[in-house]
Motif scaffolding. Structure first.
Motif, PDB file in Angstrom:
ATOM      1  N   GLY A 103       0.849  -1.188   0.000  1.00 55.59           N
ATOM      2  CA  GLY A 103       0.000   0.000   0.000  1.00 55.59           C
ATOM      3  C   GLY A 103       0.879   1.231   0.000  1.00 55.59           C
ATOM      4  N   THR A 104       0.372   2.322  -0.506  1.00 54.65           N
ATOM      5  CA  THR A 104       1.179   3.538  -0.575  1.00 54.65           C
ATOM      6  C   THR A 104       0.400   4.735  -0.058  1.00 54.65           C
ATOM      7  N   GLY A 105       1.155   5.738   0.329  1.00 54.72           N
ATOM      8  CA  GLY A 105       0.571   6.978   0.816  1.00 54.72           C
ATOM      9  C   GLY A 105       1.647   8.042   0.887  1.00 54.72           C
ATOM     10  N   SER A 106       1.406   9.043   1.690  1.00 54.55           N
ATOM     11  CA  SER A 106       2.332  10.158   1.823  1.00 54.55           C
ATOM     12  C   SER A 106       2.657  10.385   3.293  1.00 54.55           C
ATOM     13  N   GLY A 107       3.668  11.182   3.536  1.00 52.49           N
ATOM     14  CA  GLY A 107       4.055  11.566   4.888  1.00 52.49           C
ATOM     15  C   GLY A 107       4.738  12.920   4.838  1.00 52.49           C
ATOM     16  N   VAL A 108       4.889  13.539   6.011  1.00 54.66           N
ATOM     17  CA  VAL A 108       5.495  14.868   6.087  1.00 54.66           C
ATOM     18  C   VAL A 108       6.639  14.848   7.088  1.00 54.66           C
ATOM     19  N   ILE A 109       7.830  15.270   6.661  1.00 54.34           N
ATOM     20  CA  ILE A 109       8.985  15.368   7.560  1.00 54.34           C
ATOM     21  C   ILE A 109       8.764  16.575   8.466  1.00 54.34           C
ATOM     22  N   ILE A 110       8.869  16.363   9.782  1.00 59.18           N
ATOM     23  CA  ILE A 110       8.601  17.450  10.722  1.00 59.18           C
ATOM     24  C   ILE A 110       9.827  17.820  11.559  1.00 59.18           C
ATOM     25  N   SER A 111      10.961  17.152  11.324  1.00 56.04           N
ATOM     26  CA  SER A 111      12.191  17.511  12.026  1.00 56.04           C
ATOM     27  C   SER A 111      13.385  17.120  11.174  1.00 56.04           C
ATOM     28  N   GLU A 112      14.488  17.819  11.359  1.00 54.93           N
ATOM     29  CA  GLU A 112      15.664  17.565  10.532  1.00 54.93           C
ATOM     30  C   GLU A 112      16.314  16.220  10.822  1.00 54.93           C
ATOM     31  N   ASP A 113      15.979  15.612  11.996  1.00 52.34           N
ATOM     32  CA  ASP A 113      16.555  14.306  12.329  1.00 52.34           C
ATOM     33  C   ASP A 113      15.659  13.142  11.915  1.00 52.34           C
ATOM     34  N   GLY A 114      14.608  13.400  11.113  1.00 51.21           N
ATOM     35  CA  GLY A 114      13.908  12.304  10.454  1.00 51.21           C
ATOM     36  C   GLY A 114      12.584  11.857  11.020  1.00 51.21           C
ATOM     37  N   LYS A 136      14.743  10.962  -4.138  1.00 51.86           N
ATOM     38  CA  LYS A 136      14.757   9.541  -4.524  1.00 51.86           C
ATOM     39  C   LYS A 136      15.513   8.640  -3.552  1.00 51.86           C
ATOM     40  N   LYS A 137      16.070   9.175  -2.482  1.00 51.42           N
ATOM     41  CA  LYS A 137      16.729   8.324  -1.488  1.00 51.42           C
ATOM     42  C   LYS A 137      15.673   7.581  -0.676  1.00 51.42           C
ATOM     43  N   SER A 138      15.952   6.316  -0.363  1.00 52.26           N
ATOM     44  CA  SER A 138      14.985   5.485   0.366  1.00 52.26           C
ATOM     45  C   SER A 138      15.550   5.028   1.701  1.00 52.26           C
ATOM     46  N   TYR A 139      14.666   4.891   2.690  1.00 54.07           N
ATOM     47  CA  TYR A 139      15.056   4.468   4.034  1.00 54.07           C
ATOM     48  C   TYR A 139      13.979   3.564   4.622  1.00 54.07           C
ATOM     49  N   GLN A 140      14.395   2.685   5.513  1.00 53.52           N
ATOM     50  CA  GLN A 140      13.447   1.900   6.296  1.00 53.52           C
ATOM     51  C   GLN A 140      13.008   2.751   7.481  1.00 53.52           C
ATOM     52  N   ALA A 141      11.720   2.775   7.752  1.00 54.46           N
ATOM     53  CA  ALA A 141      11.187   3.609   8.836  1.00 54.46           C
ATOM     54  C   ALA A 141      10.816   2.754  10.037  1.00 54.46           C
ATOM     55  N   LYS A 142      10.984   3.341  11.203  1.00 54.89           N
ATOM     56  CA  LYS A 142      10.568   2.714  12.454  1.00 54.89           C
ATOM     57  C   LYS A 142       9.270   3.373  12.912  1.00 54.89           C
ATOM     58  N   LEU A 143       8.305   2.568  13.333  1.00 54.05           N
ATOM     59  CA  LEU A 143       7.042   3.101  13.829  1.00 54.05           C
ATOM     60  C   LEU A 143       7.204   3.517  15.295  1.00 54.05           C
ATOM     61  N   ILE A 144       7.026   4.806  15.575  1.00 52.19           N
ATOM     62  CA  ILE A 144       7.172   5.315  16.935  1.00 52.19           C
ATOM     63  C   ILE A 144       5.873   5.163  17.716  1.00 52.19           C
ATOM     64  N   GLY A 145       4.764   5.462  17.090  1.00 54.06           N
ATOM     65  CA  GLY A 145       3.485   5.341  17.776  1.00 54.06           C
ATOM     66  C   GLY A 145       2.344   5.740  16.856  1.00 54.06           C
ATOM     67  N   THR A 146       1.129   5.365  17.236  1.00 52.39           N
ATOM     68  CA  THR A 146      -0.058   5.678  16.427  1.00 52.39           C
ATOM     69  C   THR A 146      -1.208   6.129  17.309  1.00 52.39           C
ATOM     70  N   ILE A 157      13.035   7.913  10.574  1.00 49.97           N
ATOM     71  CA  ILE A 157      14.083   7.350   9.720  1.00 49.97           C
ATOM     72  C   ILE A 157      15.425   7.906  10.178  1.00 49.97           C
ATOM     73  N   ASP A 158      16.477   7.129   9.967  1.00 47.83           N
ATOM     74  CA  ASP A 158      17.835   7.551  10.299  1.00 47.83           C
ATOM     75  C   ASP A 158      18.564   7.870   9.002  1.00 47.83           C
ATOM     76  N   ALA A 159      18.659   9.156   8.700  1.00 49.89           N
ATOM     77  CA  ALA A 159      19.358   9.598   7.490  1.00 49.89           C
ATOM     78  C   ALA A 159      20.745  10.099   7.877  1.00 49.89           C
ATOM     79  N   ASN A 160      21.647  10.085   6.906  1.00 46.62           N
ATOM     80  CA  ASN A 160      23.020  10.543   7.166  1.00 46.62           C
ATOM     81  C   ASN A 160      23.189  12.023   6.836  1.00 46.62           C
ATOM     82  N   GLU A 161      22.082  12.740   6.849  1.00 47.46           N
ATOM     83  CA  GLU A 161      22.107  14.171   6.545  1.00 47.46           C
ATOM     84  C   GLU A 161      20.948  14.851   7.242  1.00 47.46           C
ATOM     85  N   LYS A 162      21.045  16.167   7.395  1.00 51.42           N
ATOM     86  CA  LYS A 162      19.931  16.926   7.946  1.00 51.42           C
ATOM     87  C   LYS A 162      18.859  17.054   6.867  1.00 51.42           C
ATOM     88  N   LEU A 163      17.632  16.794   7.253  1.00 51.82           N
ATOM     89  CA  LEU A 163      16.541  16.756   6.281  1.00 51.82           C
ATOM     90  C   LEU A 163      15.737  18.053   6.297  1.00 51.82           C
TER      91      LEU A 163
END
Length: 466
Positions: A103-114, A136-146, A157-163
């Motif tokens: 399934g697919t959808g969208s999300g919004v980055i709300i902090s520079e650390d992912g 186009k960079k891809s990452y595995q995401a961890k679910l924090i809470g719902t 997500i853990d990226a090697n750069e500020k987002l």
């Protein structure tokens, strides 16, 4: 000399006629006047420059450019085992084939650390969550809470750069008619931007959870869920969550969870690991002309209190049946959605100023919000309370209300069988929690029979009519 006098007289007459014609046709009350009394008023030439439609004033490019880099593509991968009943029956084959569903959808980055916010229904049941950024960079995401009730989920997500990230705006300040942009990934088309206006606020769609959507006519389609609704400065005012459509595709209106509610949920998940809900402690309904006439009151807008919960903040502050709430802090309350939307941005022990009308007089009183777990209600002689974590774990459910006690004489003989049972639905409407049940109850007549689906203490699903 005579010829000159004649010429002068003609000139004077011409001037008089011209001046008179101007007064008749163009002066303050003239036929073509811009301010003619009693007829349609013509707007001044400068009016078109004030409504914000010129290319110099209305420019979405900056807001779009800021937002598309903060909106991500969310891929939900789930796996299930499909068995073959024929092989099982004839050959005793117990194995099954694993199938992958995407399934697919969208999300919004709300902090520079992912940290990323999306809808709960976008990631529900996921075995794996993959995030693809606008670059186009891809990452595995961890679910924090719902929070399934408000349809919000928090990922990391853990990226090697500020987002790049989106900042939150105050959704209470959003105005109907304000221009907005919806940014997401409909039909797997990344970085799609559509424009529209805010069509309504505090829209109640009678869902089992949130009752205070922002409605917009910006085009939103499948895949936009979890994406950003932003103002013309590129600030987040909502998380796009649903479409009002018979076909599932956009036909005119879409809805978003207000940013103030989303932000509060996210902060709770980060700080506490779960959502902290504050309760005012009142039951009732919104007013309109018909309801006000039946109640014998003059107010036609506001929240009419029909019942005050024992030991709640509302009771301790002196609110009683018959009071009409018209404002919480500085937020005007005209509907139930206004009230529930504002309370959903608060936590237990938060203090709010409640403005209400009693016997024609306007009063203001401070109320300290109660904790959700202590909120209970009575229905047909059955006292109900919210589930605690132990009940949810024991019965492997995430919703329902528990029968705390039996007060009806007619049902006393069934006390042992009913006490402790968990009601899942009332007349096929999910009994998500006490707030939802209270709203269902308010629509029922006292002598009307209802169908209850519940789980008994042995974990068996039973159905009864009372």
């Amino acid at each position: 000399m005579k010829k000159f006098s004649t010429l002068l007289l003609v000139s004077l007459l011409s001037g008089t006629v011209t001046l008179g014609a101007y007064k008749v046709l163009f002066d303050t009350n003239g036929y073509f006047s811009q301010q003619k009394n009693g007829t349609v008023t013509t707007a001044p030439d400068s009016y078109s420059k004030k409504i914000g439609l010129s290319a110099d004033v209305l420019d979405f490019t900056e807001a779009a450019d800021k937002t598309i880099h903060t909106v991500v593509h969310v891929k939900n991968v789930s796996r299930r085992t499909v068995s073959n009943p024929i092989l099982e029956y004839f050959y005793g084959y117990k194995g099954g084939q694993s199938q992958e569903q995407v399934g697919t959808g969208s999300g919004v980055i709300i902090s520079e650390d992912g940290y990323i916010v999306t809808n709960n229904h976008v990631i529900q049941g996921a075995s794996e969550i993959q995030i693809t950024l606008n670059n186009k960079k891809s990452y595995q995401a961890k679910l924090i809470g719902t929070d399934s009730k408000m349809d919000i989920a928090l990922l990391k997500i853990d990226a090697n750069e500020k987002l790049p990230y989106t900042v939150f705006a105050n959704s209470d300040s959003v105005k109907v008619g304000e221009w907005v942009l919806a940014v997401g990934n409909p039909y797997n088309l990344t970085s799609t931007v559509t424009a529209g206006i805010v069509s309504a606020k505090a829209r109640d769609l009678n869902t089992s959870g949130i009752q205070s959507f922002i409605q917009t006519d910006a085009a939103v389609n499948p895949g936009n869920s979890g994406g950003a609704l932003v103002n013309t400065r590129g600030e987040l005012i909502g998380i796009n969550t649903m479409i009002s459509s018979m076909t599932g595709s956009y036909v005119g209106y879409s809805f978003a969870v207000p940013s103030n509610i989303a932000r509060k949920i996210i902060e709770d998940l980060m700080e506490f690991g779960n959502v902290q809900r504050g309760i005012l402690g009142v039951e009732g309904g919104e007013l309109n002309g018909i309801a006000s006439k039946e109640l014998g009151i003059s107010q036609t807008q506001g929240f009419y209190i029909n019942k005050v919960t024992k030991n709640s903040g509302a009771e301790k502050s002196g609110l009683t049946k018959g009071d009409v709430i018209i404002k919480l802090d500085d937020q005007s309350i005209a509907t139930f959605a206004d009230l529930s939307g504002y309370i959903n941005t608060k936590r237990p022990n938060d203090k709010i100023q409640v403005t209400y009308i009693r016997n024609g007089s306007t009063k203001v009183v401070p109320v300290i919000l109660s904790k959700n777990e202590f909120f209970s209600t009575e229905f047909k002689g059955i006292e109900l309370e919210n589930l605690d974590a132990a009940d949810k774990k024991k019965f492997k459910i995430d919703y329902g209300v528990k029968i705390k006690s039996i007060t009806s004489e007619n049902l006393k003989q069934y006390d042992a069988e009913l006490r402790g049972n968990i009601i899942l639905s009332i007349d096929n409407v999910k009994a998500t929690d006490i707030e939802t049940v209270a709203k269902i109850i308010n629509k029922k007549e006292e002598n009307q029979t209802v169908r209850l689906e519940m789980i008994n203490k042995n974990g068996e699903v039973i159905r009864v009519i009372i």
